[in-house]
Design an enzyme around this catalytic site. Structure first.
Site, PDB file in Angstrom:
ATOM      1  N   GLU A  15       0.869  -1.094  -0.097  1.00  0.00           N
ATOM      2  CA  GLU A  15       0.140   0.011  -0.049  1.00  0.00           C
ATOM      3  C   GLU A  15       0.978   1.073  -0.092  1.00  0.00           C
ATOM      4  O   GLU A  15       1.901   1.327   0.837  1.00  0.00           O
ATOM      5  CB  GLU A  15      -0.859   0.054   1.226  1.00  0.00           C
ATOM      6  CG  GLU A  15      -1.649   1.228   1.634  1.00  0.00           C
ATOM      7  CD  GLU A  15      -2.737   1.610   0.381  1.00  0.00           C
ATOM      8  OE1 GLU A  15      -3.515   0.792  -0.006  1.00  0.00           O
ATOM      9  OE2 GLU A  15      -2.354   2.745  -0.173  1.00  0.00           O
ATOM     10  N   ASP A  20       5.075   1.624  -4.129  1.00  0.00           N
ATOM     11  CA  ASP A  20       4.312   1.601  -5.275  1.00  0.00           C
ATOM     12  C   ASP A  20       4.324   0.008  -5.527  1.00  0.00           C
ATOM     13  O   ASP A  20       5.149  -0.551  -5.677  1.00  0.00           O
ATOM     14  CB  ASP A  20       4.925   2.547  -6.576  1.00  0.00           C
ATOM     15  CG  ASP A  20       4.251   2.018  -7.779  1.00  0.00           C
ATOM     16  OD1 ASP A  20       3.288   1.837  -7.731  1.00  0.00           O
ATOM     17  OD2 ASP A  20       4.929   2.212  -8.767  1.00  0.00           O
ATOM     18  N   ASP A  61      -8.168   2.022  -7.470  1.00  0.00           N
ATOM     19  CA  ASP A  61      -8.643   3.430  -8.146  1.00  0.00           C
ATOM     20  C   ASP A  61      -9.265   3.589  -9.387  1.00  0.00           C
ATOM     21  O   ASP A  61      -8.548   3.000 -10.315  1.00  0.00           O
ATOM     22  CB  ASP A  61      -7.408   4.365  -7.927  1.00  0.00           C
ATOM     23  CG  ASP A  61      -6.542   4.746  -6.531  1.00  0.00           C
ATOM     24  OD1 ASP A  61      -7.759   4.793  -5.527  1.00  0.00           O
ATOM     25  OD2 ASP A  61      -5.646   4.999  -6.562  1.00  0.00           O
ATOM     26  N   LYS A 116     -12.939   8.845 -15.159  1.00  0.00           N
ATOM     27  CA  LYS A 116     -13.080   9.874 -16.391  1.00  0.00           C
ATOM     28  C   LYS A 116     -12.326   9.189 -17.461  1.00  0.00           C
ATOM     29  O   LYS A 116     -11.088   8.516 -17.287  1.00  0.00           O
ATOM     30  CB  LYS A 116     -12.409  11.223 -15.968  1.00  0.00           C
ATOM     31  CG  LYS A 116     -13.104  12.219 -15.154  1.00  0.00           C
ATOM     32  CD  LYS A 116     -12.252  13.399 -15.187  1.00  0.00           C
ATOM     33  CE  LYS A 116     -13.163  14.175 -14.058  1.00  0.00           C
ATOM     34  NZ  LYS A 116     -12.307  15.046 -13.245  1.00  0.00           N
ATOM     35  N   ASP A 138     -16.415  -1.862  -8.076  1.00  0.00           N
ATOM     36  CA  ASP A 138     -17.871  -1.397  -8.044  1.00  0.00           C
ATOM     37  C   ASP A 138     -18.183  -0.368  -9.431  1.00  0.00           C
ATOM     38  O   ASP A 138     -18.957   0.308  -9.436  1.00  0.00           O
ATOM     39  CB  ASP A 138     -18.360  -0.754  -6.698  1.00  0.00           C
ATOM     40  CG  ASP A 138     -17.453   0.357  -6.497  1.00  0.00           C
ATOM     41  OD1 ASP A 138     -16.175   0.574  -6.806  1.00  0.00           O
ATOM     42  OD2 ASP A 138     -17.890   1.531  -5.855  1.00  0.00           O
ATOM     43  N   THR A 191     -15.008  -4.642   1.901  1.00  0.00           N
ATOM     44  CA  THR A 191     -13.878  -3.800   2.095  1.00  0.00           C
ATOM     45  C   THR A 191     -14.624  -2.346   2.329  1.00  0.00           C
ATOM     46  O   THR A 191     -15.736  -2.230   2.170  1.00  0.00           O
ATOM     47  CB  THR A 191     -12.940  -3.606   1.082  1.00  0.00           C
ATOM     48  OG1 THR A 191     -13.374  -2.917   0.061  1.00  0.00           O
ATOM     49  CG2 THR A 191     -12.564  -5.015   0.361  1.00  0.00           C
ATOM     50  N   PHE A 227     -13.847   0.464   0.833  1.00  0.00           N
ATOM     51  CA  PHE A 227     -14.372   1.117  -0.285  1.00  0.00           C
ATOM     52  C   PHE A 227     -15.691   0.503  -0.924  1.00  0.00           C
ATOM     53  O   PHE A 227     -16.499   0.932  -1.689  1.00  0.00           O
ATOM     54  CB  PHE A 227     -13.340   1.219  -1.363  1.00  0.00           C
ATOM     55  CG  PHE A 227     -12.435   2.369  -1.460  1.00  0.00           C
ATOM     56  CD1 PHE A 227     -11.408   2.426  -0.251  1.00  0.00           C
ATOM     57  CD2 PHE A 227     -12.715   3.398  -2.046  1.00  0.00           C
ATOM     58  CE1 PHE A 227     -10.901   3.798   0.058  1.00  0.00           C
ATOM     59  CE2 PHE A 227     -12.154   4.835  -1.873  1.00  0.00           C
ATOM     60  CZ  PHE A 227     -10.994   4.686  -0.843  1.00  0.00           C
TER      61      PHE A 227
END
Ligand SMILES: C[S@@+](CC[C@H](N)C(=O)[O-])C[C@H]1O[C@@H](n2cnc3c(N)ncnc32)[C@H](O)[C@@H]1O
Length: 216
Positions: A71, A98, A121, A125, A157, A194, A196
């Site tokens: 993480e 990373d 993430d 867009k 999701d 989780t 998120f």
């Protein structure tokens, strides 16, 4: 990029005290999982564990396995260490760096039993889609690190990201879709919810899981 964020004093203390027991510093050189964990139990690696809720739950629930979390967000790492130490967890190690570089530089080939990527993430867009972590090269790197028969479990999701994952993974030679070609996994396969995911569900998002197995 390391995301430092603001650390609470409890997170900072946890990092100071418990990093030596749980932390593995990033370096350019392969780790030996059997040495790191002190045994050769199967290793699950989780990429981007956030605050570590689901990773901690899994490590607690399966002491016969080993868990390695990567993480970039330091407060999340602090939070996980705090709770892992409180719970006396021993089968968990953490790298604060990373994931793409860690996979490239530190993880031996054929060494992982399972890789988890839960709610990465979404970069929703269109012009940012190229920043999404699941790309053909990323899929190939995961394939090489899994043992034959090992699995790569993803969840998101965002429907268009789920479809993108499906397309990338089905084009990656050497993986089979555990749910059958073109299909998402039907059950959550014992994955804890989780943070998120919970947020996504409250916003009315549907969750999709994908499980791909490295051909033996
Ligand atoms: C949307 S959050 C999901 C967190 C967690 N998996 C959950 O479901 O609650 C994505 C996480 O991935 C981490 N992340 C993003 N890119 C990363 C990278 N290249 N290496 C490691 N972690 C990364 C972020 O810091 C963030 O914590």
């Amino acid at each position: 990029m390391l995301r430092q964020g603001r650390l609470t004093s409890a997170q900072r203390r946890a990092l100071d005290i418990h990093w030596p027991a749980y932390g593995i510093d990033y370096r350019s050189g392969l780790i030996d999982p059997a040495r790191v964990f002190g045994n050769s139990a199967p290793v699950t690696l989780e990429i981007g564990f956030g605050n570590g809720d689901s990773l901690l739950q899994q490590a607690q629930g399966a002491p016969q396995r080993n868990y390695l979390g990567i993480e970039v967000h330091r407060p999340g790492v602090g939070q996980l260490l705090h709770r892992a130490a409180e719970a006396g967890i021993r089968n968990l190690r953490v790298i604060n760096h990373d994931a793409v570089e860690v996979l490239r530089d530190m993880i031996p080939r054929d060494s992982l039993d399972c890789v988890q990527l839960f709610f990465p993430d979404p970069w929703h867009k269109k012009r940012h889609h190229k920043r999404r972590i699941v790309q053909p090269e990323f899929a190939r790197s995961i394939l090489g690190l899994l043992r034959p028969g090992g699995s790569f479990h993803m969840a998101t999701d965002w429907m268009d990201y789920a479809e993108h994952m499906l397309e990338v993974m089905e084009h990656c030679q050497g993986f089979d879709n555990a749910a059958g070609p073109g299909r998402f996994a039907t059950a959550q396969l014992l994955r804890p919810e989780t943070r998120f995911e919970n947020r996504g569900r409250r916003l009315g998002h549907q969750v999709r899981d994908l499980v791909f197995v490295r051909r033996a």
